[in-house]
Design a protein around this motif. Structure first.
Motif, PDB file in Angstrom:
ATOM      1  N   GLY A 165       0.827  -1.198   0.000  1.00 52.64           N
ATOM      2  CA  GLY A 165       0.000   0.000   0.000  1.00 52.64           C
ATOM      3  C   GLY A 165       0.859   1.246   0.000  1.00 52.64           C
ATOM      4  O   GLY A 165       2.092   1.186  -0.095  1.00 52.64           O
ATOM      5  N   SER A 166       0.216   2.392   0.099  1.00 58.38           N
ATOM      6  CA  SER A 166       0.953   3.661   0.076  1.00 58.38           C
ATOM      7  C   SER A 166       0.283   4.663   0.984  1.00 58.38           C
ATOM      8  O   SER A 166      -0.856   4.487   1.416  1.00 58.38           O
ATOM      9  CB  SER A 166       1.023   4.203  -1.361  1.00 58.38           C
ATOM     10  OG  SER A 166      -0.286   4.412  -1.874  1.00 58.38           O
TER      11      SER A 166
ATOM     12  N   THR B  76       1.166  -0.552   4.923  1.00 63.05           N
ATOM     13  CA  THR B  76       1.561  -1.461   6.001  1.00 63.05           C
ATOM     14  C   THR B  76       3.012  -1.860   5.768  1.00 63.05           C
ATOM     15  O   THR B  76       3.361  -2.354   4.687  1.00 63.05           O
ATOM     16  CB  THR B  76       0.673  -2.723   6.020  1.00 63.05           C
ATOM     17  OG1 THR B  76      -0.702  -2.326   6.087  1.00 63.05           O
ATOM     18  CG2 THR B  76       1.009  -3.588   7.225  1.00 63.05           C
ATOM     19  N   LYS B  77       3.839  -1.659   6.791  1.00 64.04           N
ATOM     20  CA  LYS B  77       5.278  -1.913   6.658  1.00 64.04           C
ATOM     21  C   LYS B  77       5.647  -3.213   7.378  1.00 64.04           C
ATOM     22  O   LYS B  77       5.245  -3.422   8.526  1.00 64.04           O
ATOM     23  CB  LYS B  77       6.075  -0.752   7.244  1.00 64.04           C
ATOM     24  CG  LYS B  77       5.785   0.582   6.562  1.00 64.04           C
ATOM     25  CD  LYS B  77       6.531   1.730   7.244  1.00 64.04           C
ATOM     26  CE  LYS B  77       6.219   3.060   6.572  1.00 64.04           C
ATOM     27  NZ  LYS B  77       6.928   4.188   7.254  1.00 64.04           N
ATOM     28  N   TYR B  78       6.400  -4.058   6.684  1.00 62.20           N
ATOM     29  CA  TYR B  78       6.759  -5.364   7.233  1.00 62.20           C
ATOM     30  C   TYR B  78       8.281  -5.514   7.352  1.00 62.20           C
ATOM     31  O   TYR B  78       9.039  -4.991   6.534  1.00 62.20           O
ATOM     32  CB  TYR B  78       6.232  -6.485   6.336  1.00 62.20           C
ATOM     33  CG  TYR B  78       4.718  -6.595   6.329  1.00 62.20           C
ATOM     34  CD1 TYR B  78       4.052  -7.312   7.325  1.00 62.20           C
ATOM     35  CD2 TYR B  78       3.969  -5.979   5.342  1.00 62.20           C
ATOM     36  CE1 TYR B  78       2.673  -7.416   7.318  1.00 62.20           C
ATOM     37  CE2 TYR B  78       2.582  -6.075   5.327  1.00 62.20           C
ATOM     38  CZ  TYR B  78       1.937  -6.792   6.326  1.00 62.20           C
ATOM     39  OH  TYR B  78       0.565  -6.891   6.317  1.00 62.20           O
ATOM     40  N   LYS B  79       8.672  -6.261   8.379  1.00 64.17           N
ATOM     41  CA  LYS B  79      10.072  -6.631   8.592  1.00 64.17           C
ATOM     42  C   LYS B  79      10.180  -8.144   8.488  1.00 64.17           C
ATOM     43  O   LYS B  79       9.421  -8.882   9.111  1.00 64.17           O
ATOM     44  CB  LYS B  79      10.539  -6.163   9.987  1.00 64.17           C
ATOM     45  CG  LYS B  79      12.044  -6.216  10.169  1.00 64.17           C
ATOM     46  CD  LYS B  79      12.729  -5.089   9.418  1.00 64.17           C
ATOM     47  CE  LYS B  79      14.239  -5.146   9.587  1.00 64.17           C
ATOM     48  NZ  LYS B  79      14.922  -4.168   8.731  1.00 64.17           N
ATOM     49  N   MET B  80      11.139  -8.602   7.681  1.00 68.09           N
ATOM     50  CA  MET B  80      11.390 -10.031   7.542  1.00 68.09           C
ATOM     51  C   MET B  80      12.766 -10.315   8.143  1.00 68.09           C
ATOM     52  O   MET B  80      13.802 -10.094   7.504  1.00 68.09           O
ATOM     53  CB  MET B  80      11.359 -10.466   6.082  1.00 68.09           C
ATOM     54  CG  MET B  80       9.960 -10.548   5.500  1.00 68.09           C
ATOM     55  SD  MET B  80       9.174  -8.938   5.229  1.00 68.09           S
ATOM     56  CE  MET B  80       7.766  -9.404   4.217  1.00 68.09           C
ATOM     57  N   ASP B  81      12.792 -10.780   9.384  1.00 60.93           N
ATOM     58  CA  ASP B  81      14.056 -10.927  10.108  1.00 60.93           C
ATOM     59  C   ASP B  81      14.902 -12.080   9.602  1.00 60.93           C
ATOM     60  O   ASP B  81      16.120 -11.989   9.549  1.00 60.93           O
ATOM     61  CB  ASP B  81      13.771 -11.131  11.606  1.00 60.93           C
ATOM     62  CG  ASP B  81      13.110  -9.924  12.229  1.00 60.93           C
ATOM     63  OD1 ASP B  81      13.756  -8.872  12.280  1.00 60.93           O
ATOM     64  OD2 ASP B  81      11.953 -10.030  12.652  1.00 60.93           O
ATOM     65  N   LEU B  82      14.267 -13.181   9.230  1.00 58.75           N
ATOM     66  CA  LEU B  82      15.016 -14.392   8.889  1.00 58.75           C
ATOM     67  C   LEU B  82      15.181 -14.573   7.382  1.00 58.75           C
ATOM     68  O   LEU B  82      16.264 -14.907   6.909  1.00 58.75           O
ATOM     69  CB  LEU B  82      14.309 -15.622   9.474  1.00 58.75           C
ATOM     70  CG  LEU B  82      15.044 -16.960   9.335  1.00 58.75           C
ATOM     71  CD1 LEU B  82      16.379 -16.923  10.081  1.00 58.75           C
ATOM     72  CD2 LEU B  82      14.169 -18.105   9.860  1.00 58.75           C
TER      73      LEU B  82
ATOM     74  N   GLN C 205       5.319  -3.748  -9.505  1.00 55.59           N
ATOM     75  CA  GLN C 205       6.084  -3.962  -8.279  1.00 55.59           C
ATOM     76  C   GLN C 205       5.154  -4.209  -7.101  1.00 55.59           C
ATOM     77  O   GLN C 205       5.422  -5.077  -6.259  1.00 55.59           O
ATOM     78  CB  GLN C 205       6.975  -2.743  -7.999  1.00 55.59           C
ATOM     79  CG  GLN C 205       7.905  -2.897  -6.802  1.00 55.59           C
ATOM     80  CD  GLN C 205       8.942  -3.966  -7.022  1.00 55.59           C
ATOM     81  OE1 GLN C 205       9.753  -3.877  -7.924  1.00 55.59           O
ATOM     82  NE2 GLN C 205       8.921  -5.011  -6.181  1.00 55.59           N
ATOM     83  N   ALA C 206       4.049  -3.468  -7.046  1.00 57.80           N
ATOM     84  CA  ALA C 206       3.090  -3.659  -5.960  1.00 57.80           C
ATOM     85  C   ALA C 206       2.485  -5.062  -6.004  1.00 57.80           C
ATOM     86  O   ALA C 206       2.304  -5.714  -4.970  1.00 57.80           O
ATOM     87  CB  ALA C 206       1.992  -2.596  -6.041  1.00 57.80           C
TER      88      ALA C 206
END
Length: 810
Positions: free
Chosen positions: A611-612, A617-623, A724-725
């Motif tokens: 989204g924009s 919604t911002k995501y973190k991918m740790d692994l 890209q989205a």
């Protein structure tokens, strides 16, 4: 979801540092580490009913959390710590920091806010599962904070901490083995915060019985807390000056120990002030009044059992200074007490920038000792801010070479005692006298400069390459005359000639194969990672095997290969293992929303945004990073997006080129410019005016074409943004579809193996570039002979004479 260790610690340090207030780091550490201690024992008491630390009602960290926002928070924290101290006999240990000190923490609301925020920082930490083995949350957090406090404390106040890398070297060369029992004793007479003692104890299979002494009251308290934090509640750490008031005595004699380690203050000038009883320590000579280095060394020697061993950090001056110190040194060597000397790089320690050495003492079989094993490790380090640090490969090499007594040219040597006693050396132990660690001089060959050709002597110096690639020398060089060769290829083609060599290609393939075989051997262990894994044991096992596999590989240094894995471990893999241990494979791989914690100053950079604007919604991918998922599952889609990106860039470039051509003074787009810039809106406005005024048709055409280019650029950007989205959304959804085998494949094969193999391949590439650079240097150095230069000069002389003649000058 557990945060990565590296993120957690850096956030912890930033928060603590920001809240420091009116004191420097050497004082502030007492507050931070006290809170860390109270938090740890509180958590441990909840999970371990047999904990040796009693946490009474009203004396826990939870009681501190309840005080957040309380106007009397400082005084009440002091009382909580007081109750905890009283219940465990830790008065004057954990209650030294005054949390109600207005000069350091501020008055009124300022103190209230500062302490409330500090408590909040530690409230999020969870030590209930901490094993305190040096590779867990607690041990790493303590190590991280201590290193940063030492860095920030300056020269005069940073001596409470011995860098962990140096501590590991001492721990591994002091003589601990598989037969070392838990009741074996280790002693540090200047123990600081106890980090060196803990590293040594951690090296023993079942730990050791710890004894230490520290002069500074606050640092002694840190040591006491550090021991409890790491499970050594039965330690014996005493207070006082080791030289003038040794605390470990048996009547008129010093108590003796199996092992000793120390990093004493360098060159103490007032070491003998107040000294009444020397306990027979100075039988080999009285150290200089203004230099106490040998006072500590002799104290340690006297504190060893008849078969005791010690490793002591001292300045290089102890190796060569004269007068009283020379006499002491001579007596120690004649009796065989000095087993080895390791020269370290400069600027490793926080209290001083001068280079230091490790002296290894060994009373066992001392009379039969016939030499001193020396290592010059001064060149092996990396820069870390304003300090130097030993790399993993430096530590491993020092330990391997010393424990195996391996002689390596320009690095290590067993020096016979008769050579040290020789009149030209007179018991001087300065390492450069016995090991020349300087690189061989690059000698210019006058005969080659005069007559051409590359000296065979310089090519022979590259023998390691020719052994690895036997036919390469013949492919690159041809004989010139006895002792000299010529390049058989143009100097610009050397790199490609090496890459095209079948022997080089086989070498690179074999290296990849070795890494592949190594990883395949350990993949079952890695995919079985769980909460019971001990990270330290894991990395020791797989890294030592990698190093062993490359010992037989020509040209490559096994320590360079080892460093690639260890650097990756410290930078990425350790965090990954911690997450898997804490959360399990599936939960660790699950995307999570980024953390925005203003109170702890923690703001994460998202790996994926869906989204924009405000609805994004911002995501973190740790692994598992989105790139890994895309590469495995959406390679075709990514290729299409890449093509669209190229098209969008081409559209933007067309706009830029057209503007650059026509938006100049008197150009067709000059009237559309505003403050040196032009946009679609400005071009549209100018087009309306131009049509209304009936200006030059060429300008109207130029404006119409520019607007068309702007429209094409906007469409191209919109298309790529939408593509890209869509790819980002598909990637996010793919995470939900991943089963355990797929997660493990992404982590083990696509991430850990691929990165390690790539790093090792980089080492091979670096070796290639080094060979190319040297050959090109030699080729260019001798390409022109003296005769060639004289011929050029003669041609220039004729040319100048002709020009002068044409000008009428005789």
């Amino acid at each position: 979801m557990a945060l990565k260790k590296s993120d957690l610690y850096s956030s912890l340090w930033r928060s603590c540092d920001e809240l420091r207030g009116g004191m420097d780091a050497s004082q502030y550490k007492d507050y931070i580490l006290t809170l860390l201690f109270v938090k740890y024992v509180t958590d441990k008491a909840k999970s371990d009913p047999n904990s040796l630390i009693d946490v009474p009602a009203g004396g826990s960290f939870d009681d501190m959390v309840a005080l957040k926002g309380d106007k009397e928070i400082g005084d009440k924290i002091n009382k909580i710590i007081g109750q905890l101290a009283e219940a465990n006999g830790l008065e004057k240990v954990i209650d030294l920091a005054d949390f109600n000190d207005e000069e350091k923490l501020g008055k009124g609301k300022e103190m209230q806010d500062r302490l409330s925020k500090l408590v909040t920082i530690f409230a999020d930490l969870d030590f209930r599962g901490s094993r305190a083995e040096g590779d867990d949350l607690l041990g790493d957090a303590y190590e991280y904070l201590m290193r940063h406090f030492a860095t920030e404390s300056g020269k005069s106040k940073g001596q409470f901490y011995t860098p962990a890398e140096v501590s590991r070297v001492l721990a591994k060369v002091v003589g601990i083995g598989v037969g070392t029992r838990q009741d074996h004793t280790v002693y540090d007479p200047t123990c600081g915060s106890g980090s060196l003692l803990l590293k040594v104890a951690d090296e023993a299979p079942r730990g050791l019985t710890i004894y230490g002494q520290e002069k500074d009251n606050a640092t002694w308290a840190l040591a006491q807390m550090n021991m409890i934090l790491h499970g050594y509640e039965d330690r014996d750490i005493r207070k006082g000056d080791t030289i003038t008031s040794p605390q470990f005595t048996q009547g008129a004699r010093l108590q003796t120990f199996d092992l000793a380690v120390a990093n004493p203050p360098f060159s103490t000038k007032s070491w003998s002030n107040g000294l009444e009883n020397d306990y027979g320590r100075f039988e080999f000579g009285w150290p200089p009044e203004k230099n106490g280095d040998y006072a500590f060394l002799l104290h340690i020697l006297k504190s060893l059992k008849s078969n005791g061993k010690a490793a002591v950090i001292l300045p290089h001056g102890v190796l060569f200074r004269g007068h009283a110190e020379a006499n002491i040194r001579k007596e120690l060597l004649r009796r065989g007490y000095v087993k080895g000397i390791i020269g370290l790089p400069a600027n490793l320690f926080y209290g001083t920038g001068i280079p230091a050495c490790i002296i290894i003492l060994d009373k066992e079989n001392a009379q039969a000792r016939t030499g001193v094993f020396m290592i010059d490790a001064s060149k092996g380090f990396m820069k870390d801010g304003n300090k130097n640090r030993l790399r993993s490969q430096d530590i491993h090499k020092i330990v391997d070479v010393f424990n195996k007594q391996t002689e390596i040219e320009r690095y290590s040597r067993m020096v016979p005692l008769h050579e040290i006693a020789d009149p030209k050396n007179v018991y001087n132990l300065n390492i450069p006298r016995y090991i020349d660690s300087s690189e061989p001089e690059d000698i210019q060959d006058l005969h080659a400069h005069m007559h051409g050709g590359v000296p065979d002597r310089d090519l022979d110096a590259l023998d390691g390459y020719w052994q690895a690639f036997p036919s390469l020398r013949g492919a690159l060089f041809k004989p010139n005359r006895p002792g000299y060769s010529d390049l058989a290829v143009d100097v610009t083609e050397v790199h490609q000639a090496i890459l095209d060599s079948s022997e080089f290609q086989k070498f690179a393939t074999d290296v990849r194969g070795q890494v592949n075989d190594w990883f395949a051997a350990h993949r079952p262990i890695l995919q079985a990672l769980d909460a019971n894994t001990v990270p330290k044991d894991l990395i020791d096992q797989i890294s030592d095997d990698l190093l062993a596999r490359f010992k037989r590989t020509p040209l490559l240094s096994e320590y360079d290969v080892y460093e690639q894995l260890m650097a990756y471990w410290h930078g990425v893999m350790h965090d990954d293992v911690f997450l898997i241990m804490s959360d399990g494979w599936r939960k660790a791989a699950k995307p999570r929303k980024t953390i925005e914690d203003k109170e702890r100053k923690l703001s994460e950079t998202p790996d994926l945004v869906i989204g924009s604007g405000r609805s994004a919604t911002k995501y973190k991918m740790d692994l598992i990073s989105p790139k890994l998922v895309v590469a495995r599952y959406f390679a075709d889609e990514q290729s299409k997006v890449d093509e669209l990106h190229v098209a969008a860039e081409e559209a933007s470039r067309a706009v830029e080129e057209y503007i650059e051509e026509h938006a100049v003074e008197d150009g067709l787009l000059a009237e559309a410019m505003d403050d040196g810039k032009i946009s679609k809106a400005l071009a549209s406005t100018r087009l309306k005016v131009a049509r209304h005024e009936g200006v030059d048709a060429e300008e109207i055409k130029a404006l119409q074409l520019l607007i068309k280019l702007f429209n094409e650029e906007a469409v191209a950007k919109k298309v790529v943004k939408e593509a890209q989205a869509a790819l980002d959304l598909a990637t996010l959804n793919q995470y939900g579809d991943l089963a355990d085998p797929e997660i493990k494949q992404l982590v083990l094969d696509d991430k850990w193996y691929a990165r390690t193999e790539g790093r090792v391949a980089h080492v091979v590439n670096s070796l290639t570039l080094a060979l190319v650079g040297r050959i090109q240097q030699l080729g260019e150095r001798y390409v022109e002979t003296v005769g060639d230069i004289e011929a050029k000069i003669a041609d220039l002389d004729v040319s100048v004479t002709k020009h002068l003649a044409d000008m009428g000058v005789v």
